[in-house]
Design an enzyme around this catalytic site. Structure first.
Site, short mmCIF file in Angstrom:
data_model
loop_
_atom_site.label_atom_id
_atom_site.label_comp_id
_atom_site.label_asym_id
_atom_site.label_seq_id
_atom_site.Cartn_x
_atom_site.Cartn_y
_atom_site.Cartn_z
N GLY A 189 7.66 5.20 14.17
CA GLY A 189 7.33 5.38 12.75
C GLY A 189 7.12 6.82 12.30
O GLY A 189 7.72 7.28 11.34
N GLU B 270 2.26 -4.14 23.15
CA GLU B 270 2.86 -2.83 23.35
C GLU B 270 2.25 -2.09 24.54
O GLU B 270 1.02 -2.10 24.65
CB GLU B 270 2.57 -2.05 22.05
CG GLU B 270 3.55 -1.04 21.66
CD GLU B 270 3.28 -0.57 20.23
OE1 GLU B 270 3.28 -1.41 19.31
OE2 GLU B 270 3.05 0.63 20.05
N HIS C 201 8.11 2.30 18.73
CA HIS C 201 7.04 2.80 17.86
C HIS C 201 7.33 4.24 17.38
O HIS C 201 6.57 5.17 17.66
CB HIS C 201 5.69 2.75 18.59
CG HIS C 201 4.52 2.65 17.63
ND1 HIS C 201 3.38 1.92 17.89
CD2 HIS C 201 4.31 3.21 16.42
CE1 HIS C 201 2.54 2.03 16.88
NE2 HIS C 201 3.07 2.82 15.98
N ILE D 163 6.89 -2.76 10.74
CA ILE D 163 6.53 -1.37 11.09
C ILE D 163 5.02 -1.21 11.09
O ILE D 163 4.51 -0.10 11.19
CB ILE D 163 7.15 -0.34 10.11
CG1 ILE D 163 6.84 -0.67 8.66
CG2 ILE D 163 8.66 -0.25 10.33
CD1 ILE D 163 5.50 -0.34 8.14
N ALA D 164 4.27 -2.33 10.98
CA ALA D 164 2.82 -2.24 10.80
C ALA D 164 2.12 -2.15 12.16
O ALA D 164 1.96 -1.06 12.73
CB ALA D 164 2.34 -3.44 10.00
N ARG D 165 1.70 -3.29 12.67
CA ARG D 165 1.12 -3.37 14.01
C ARG D 165 1.65 -4.65 14.64
O ARG D 165 1.82 -5.67 13.96
CB ARG D 165 -0.42 -3.41 13.95
CG ARG D 165 -1.07 -2.07 13.72
CD ARG D 165 -0.95 -1.14 14.92
NE ARG D 165 -1.56 0.17 14.71
CZ ARG D 165 -0.93 1.27 14.29
NH1 ARG D 165 0.37 1.21 14.02
NH2 ARG D 165 -1.56 2.42 14.16
N GLY E 85 0.85 -1.21 0.00
CA GLY E 85 0.00 0.00 0.00
C GLY E 85 0.87 1.24 0.00
O GLY E 85 1.97 1.23 -0.55
N ARG E 86 0.36 2.31 0.63
CA ARG E 86 1.12 3.58 0.61
C ARG E 86 2.52 3.39 1.22
O ARG E 86 3.53 3.74 0.62
CB ARG E 86 0.35 4.66 1.39
CG ARG E 86 -0.85 5.22 0.66
CD ARG E 86 -1.66 6.12 1.57
NE ARG E 86 -2.22 5.37 2.66
CZ ARG E 86 -3.52 5.09 2.81
NH1 ARG E 86 -4.38 5.54 1.93
NH2 ARG E 86 -3.95 4.38 3.83
N ILE E 87 2.56 2.86 2.46
CA ILE E 87 3.85 2.73 3.14
C ILE E 87 4.69 1.63 2.48
O ILE E 87 5.89 1.81 2.25
CB ILE E 87 3.65 2.46 4.65
CG1 ILE E 87 2.97 3.67 5.31
CG2 ILE E 87 4.98 2.15 5.34
CD1 ILE E 87 2.51 3.45 6.74
N ARG F 172 -3.60 -7.82 -1.69
CA ARG F 172 -4.86 -8.44 -2.08
C ARG F 172 -5.17 -8.18 -3.54
O ARG F 172 -5.99 -8.85 -4.15
CB ARG F 172 -5.99 -7.93 -1.18
CG ARG F 172 -5.85 -8.46 0.23
CD ARG F 172 -6.91 -7.92 1.14
NE ARG F 172 -6.86 -6.46 1.21
CZ ARG F 172 -7.48 -5.75 2.13
NH1 ARG F 172 -8.21 -6.36 3.04
NH2 ARG F 172 -7.39 -4.45 2.14
P1 NAP Z 1 -2.61 1.13 3.05
O1 NAP Z 1 -2.21 2.15 2.03
O2 NAP Z 1 -4.04 0.85 3.28
O3 NAP Z 1 -1.81 -0.21 2.70
C1 NAP Z 1 -2.07 -1.42 3.27
C2 NAP Z 1 -1.80 -2.52 2.25
O4 NAP Z 1 -1.96 -3.78 2.90
C3 NAP Z 1 -2.73 -2.49 1.05
O5 NAP Z 1 -1.95 -2.53 -0.11
C4 NAP Z 1 -3.53 -3.80 1.19
O6 NAP Z 1 -3.75 -4.41 -0.06
C5 NAP Z 1 -2.60 -4.65 1.97
N1 NAP Z 1 -3.29 -5.72 2.72
C6 NAP Z 1 -4.32 -5.60 3.57
N2 NAP Z 1 -4.65 -6.80 4.07
C7 NAP Z 1 -3.79 -7.68 3.52
C8 NAP Z 1 -3.62 -9.07 3.62
N3 NAP Z 1 -4.42 -9.79 4.41
N4 NAP Z 1 -2.63 -9.65 2.90
C9 NAP Z 1 -1.83 -8.92 2.11
N5 NAP Z 1 -1.94 -7.59 1.96
C10 NAP Z 1 -2.92 -6.99 2.64
O7 NAP Z 1 -2.03 1.55 4.49
P2 NAP Z 1 -0.68 2.37 4.83
O8 NAP Z 1 -0.96 3.83 4.85
O9 NAP Z 1 0.39 1.85 3.95
O10 NAP Z 1 -0.47 1.90 6.34
C11 NAP Z 1 -0.28 0.53 6.65
C12 NAP Z 1 -0.29 0.33 8.16
O11 NAP Z 1 0.95 0.77 8.71
C13 NAP Z 1 -1.32 1.13 8.93
O12 NAP Z 1 -2.60 0.53 8.91
C14 NAP Z 1 -0.73 1.20 10.33
O13 NAP Z 1 -1.23 0.16 11.14
C15 NAP Z 1 0.76 1.01 10.10
N6 NAP Z 1 1.52 2.19 10.47
C16 NAP Z 1 2.50 2.10 11.42
C17 NAP Z 1 3.22 3.21 11.79
C18 NAP Z 1 4.29 3.17 12.84
O14 NAP Z 1 4.46 4.16 13.55
N7 NAP Z 1 5.04 2.09 12.96
C19 NAP Z 1 2.96 4.45 11.18
C20 NAP Z 1 1.97 4.51 10.20
C21 NAP Z 1 1.26 3.37 9.85
P3 NAP Z 1 -4.92 -3.95 -1.08
O15 NAP Z 1 -4.54 -2.57 -1.52
O16 NAP Z 1 -4.83 -4.91 -2.17
O17 NAP Z 1 -6.19 -3.99 -0.31
#
Ligand code: NAP
Length: 317
Positions: free
Chosen positions: A285, A265, A283, A234-236, A155-157, A178
């Site tokens: 990020g 956590e 944490h 870096i996710a959850r 996804g974005r990150i 997905r």
């Molecule tokens: P995003 O743009 O929604 O990207 C998430 C990606 O995960 C999407 O490409 C999605 O695929 C994919 N996905 C979801 N479920 C899946 C599965 N079961 N198997 C495989 N791929 C799957 O979100 P983002 O902005 O990148 O952020 C991701 C996460 O990073 C956040 O939700 C947050 O929990 C975490 N985060 C952590 C920090 C930190 O401080 N460490 C900071 C920011 C965010 P599809 O596009 O095909 O649906």
């Protein structure tokens, strides 16, 4: 319009909130208690919660007709909010996508490089006064440039990490998601997580935390990794089965791990803290002044849109 902000924010965000809305800001840096969440739902029009504020179905069930109409979450991850239960009592939810992307990708690279090149271990050695000097076989780590990286969730990150790996380090990018992703760098989508785990040197987790992704990285995935493989999360925290990770590290099934998030956590198991081959961050990020301010502004943009009756800029689906 009464707004409750669940944590102290940067000065810029607090100043804007106070200038634009009737704002109360909690002084505690700890997550809200259930009583505080119920008061928030009953006495405020909008609440800006964040990580750790567990707005569960149980909480919404105790406030079936809340005054609150919007939870403007501070953060892109909103797995602490039961969005369906919120909607059920008429509460919309927004988050802060995009504002967090580059900073979080930078922390993923920090973890990948630190773990591969044993930077944490080396830093501890120097600080403890135990460094005995350079020699050709001192502290040999894992080469990074040109290696294979696997992104779990492009996804974005995930894409921002992949770009850094490809353009910055000449790495080959593989991923699972997905759906197919249209990206401006070469990236190979793998059929399964196990196939991805076995094909790469670095496995980087970037999926949202939710029921579907809980323990996605389990003993099977870890045992599919190369013995020289390094896991970065870096996710959850709950996306990785932490007990299985500790076992895989202890048994040498994988070479190391770089973690920004933890299953329970802020508890970090003693077993992980005792391992030199893991890099442990608290944490971090999105932890820069400008990024936290950007996140706060996006959350407040959602509040402002809500107050003006405009479309919410970043509603969660
Ligand atoms: P995003 O743009 O929604 O990207 C998430 C990606 O995960 C999407 O490409 C999605 O695929 C994919 N996905 C979801 N479920 C899946 C599965 N079961 N198997 C495989 N791929 C799957 O979100 P983002 O902005 O990148 O952020 C991701 C996460 O990073 C956040 O939700 C947050 O929990 C975490 N985060 C952590 C920090 C930190 O401080 N460490 C900071 C920011 C965010 P599809 O596009 O095909 O649906």
């Amino acid at each position: 319009m009464k707004l409750l902000i669940a944590r102290p924010m940067t000065a810029a965000v607090e100043a804007r909130a106070r200038a634009e809305f009737d704002t109360e800001i909690r002084t505690s840096t700890a997550p809200m208690t259930e009583d505080e969440m119920l008061r928030a739902l009953r006495e405020f029009d909008v609440v800006m919660p964040t990580l750790g504020d567990m707005f569960s179905a149980r909480v919404f069930a105790q406030a079936p007709e809340p005054r609150c109409r919007l939870l403007a979450n501070f953060g892109v991850g909103y797995n602490h909010i039961d969005v369906v239960a919120a909607r059920g009592v008429g509460v919309a939810v927004t988050n802060t996508p995009g504002a967090v992307t580059d900073a979080t990708a930078d922390i993923a690279m920090t973890l990948l490089l630190s773990t591969a090149r044993r930077a944490g271990e080396g830093e501890r050695l120097v600080r403890l006064g135990r460094w005995e000097g350079w020699h050709p076989t001192q502290m040999l780590g894992h080469h990074v440039t040109g290696k294979h990286v696997g992104i779990v969730g492009l996804g974005r990150i995930g894409q921002a990490i992949a770009r850094r790996c490809h353009f910055g380090f000449g790495m080959q990018v593989f991923y699972v998601a997905r759906s197919d992703k249209d990206v401006d760098f070469p990236a190979t989508r793998m059929d399964s997580l196990a196939a991805l785990a076995g094909a790469v040197d670095f496995l980087v987790v970037a999926v949202p935390g939710e029921a579907e992704t809980r323990h996605l990285i389990n003993a099977d995935v870890l045992s599919a990794m190369k013995p020289s493989g390094i896991l970065v999360n870096i996710a959850r925290g709950e996306v990785v089965d932490e007990a299985a990770l500790i076992a895989a590290l202890s048994e040498g099934l994988i070479a190391g791990a770089g973690l920004d998030v933890y299953e329970f956590e802020p508890e970090v198991p003693e077993a992980l803290r005792a391992m030199e081959q893991v890099t442990l961050l608290p944490h971090l990020g999105t932890a820069t002044e400008e990024v936290r301010t950007g996140m706060g502004h996006l959350a407040l943009d959602n509040v402002a849109a809500f107050v003006a009756g405009r479309d919410l800029p970043t509603p969660v689906s």
